[in-house]
Design a protein around this motif. Structure first.
Motif, PDB file in Angstrom:
ATOM      1  N   ILE A  57     -11.765  32.370  -2.271  1.00 48.18           N
ATOM      2  CA  ILE A  57     -12.591  31.289  -2.429  1.00 48.18           C
ATOM      3  C   ILE A  57     -13.802  31.426  -1.787  1.00 48.18           C
ATOM      4  N   LEU A  60     -17.497  26.575  -2.241  1.00 47.71           N
ATOM      5  CA  LEU A  60     -16.018  25.590  -2.966  1.00 47.71           C
ATOM      6  C   LEU A  60     -15.445  24.695  -1.872  1.00 47.71           C
ATOM      7  N   ILE A  61     -15.244  25.176  -0.709  1.00 52.50           N
ATOM      8  CA  ILE A  61     -14.672  24.272   0.058  1.00 52.50           C
ATOM      9  C   ILE A  61     -15.367  23.140   1.028  1.00 52.50           C
ATOM     10  N   LEU A  71     -10.453  21.081  -2.281  1.00 57.02           N
ATOM     11  CA  LEU A  71     -12.041  21.331  -2.938  1.00 57.02           C
ATOM     12  C   LEU A  71     -12.856  20.822  -3.521  1.00 57.02           C
ATOM     13  N   ARG A 119     -15.424  26.066 -11.537  1.00 60.39           N
ATOM     14  CA  ARG A 119     -14.470  27.434 -10.888  1.00 60.39           C
ATOM     15  C   ARG A 119     -13.142  27.201 -10.133  1.00 60.39           C
ATOM     16  N   ALA A 120     -12.981  25.954  -9.121  1.00 54.55           N
ATOM     17  CA  ALA A 120     -12.112  25.381  -8.922  1.00 54.55           C
ATOM     18  C   ALA A 120     -10.556  24.509  -9.793  1.00 54.55           C
ATOM     19  N   LEU A 134      -8.774  27.901 -10.209  1.00 57.42           N
ATOM     20  CA  LEU A 134      -7.412  28.642  -9.530  1.00 57.42           C
ATOM     21  C   LEU A 134      -5.701  28.765  -9.871  1.00 57.42           C
TER      22      LEU A 134
END
Length: 191
Positions: free
Chosen positions: A90, A94-95, A132, A137-138, A141
């Motif tokens: 990750i 993105l966080i 996130l 993209r998340a 997951l």
């Protein structure tokens, strides 16, 4: 860069290792006792029971492999989450934020049916919750990590040392605006 073991894998190891030991003991006992009582006569049944020993050793090997492959690590490229045959990174951008709270908070009202028996023992243990950003993209997951660990907006990571991992992740985040910066660094409010 420390590796933090995933407590899901540790819990599987703790519960399943006794089955493997049982297979090995059962295989040895049911082979040796009849052979010794029949004056060292070895037959097909003894061979069948003896096959439990390699089966038990294979189970121990698979559990050890699973335990070693499931970890969380903060690297320069991002937060690496490894689960059995998959390794997901990750990106730090993105966080949004990170915090520590009991794992039971991850399984809210709508997610209670997703709790596996392995996870029930970990509900009161501290976990690192990684929030996130809203990014496509998340959304991938949960499929990559499994619904036990991830949703499209949150990743819950049960680890033994949750506070050091949380501090390590927080120190690597590019934007510190979502974190509490202390009283002296707060913006003044207009009255």
């Amino acid at each position: 860069m420390l590796r933090y073991p995933n407590l899901h894998a540790e819990q599987v190891w703790r519960q399943m290792r006794w089955y493997a030991v049982g297979l090995i003991v059962l295989g040895i006992a049911t082979t040796v006792i009849p052979v010794v009582s029949r004056s060292w006569h070895f037959d097909r049944t003894s061979l069948l029971w003896l096959s439990y020993v390699p089966a038990g050793l294979m189970v121990v090997g698979m559990l050890t492999f699973y335990r070693r492959r499931c970890y969380i690590q903060a690297t320069d490229r991002g937060l690496v989450i490894s689960v059995l045959f998959r390794r997901v990174t990750i990106d730090w951008d993105l966080i949004r934020s990170v915090r520590v709270q009991p794992l039971g908070g991850h399984f809210q009202e709508g997610r209670k049916k997703l709790i596996r028996p392995i996870s029930r023992a970990l509900m009161n243990r501290p976990a690192v919750f990684v929030r996130l950003k809203d990014d496509p993209r998340a959304g991938r997951l949960p499929r990559q990590l499994g619904r036990q660990l991830a949703t499209s907006e949150m990743v819950a990571l049960p680890v033994k040392a949750a506070d050091p991992l949380c501090a390590e992740i927080a120190s690597r985040l590019p934007e510190r605006s979502g974190l509490n910066l202390g009283g002296q660094k707060r913006r003044n409010r207009g009255r």
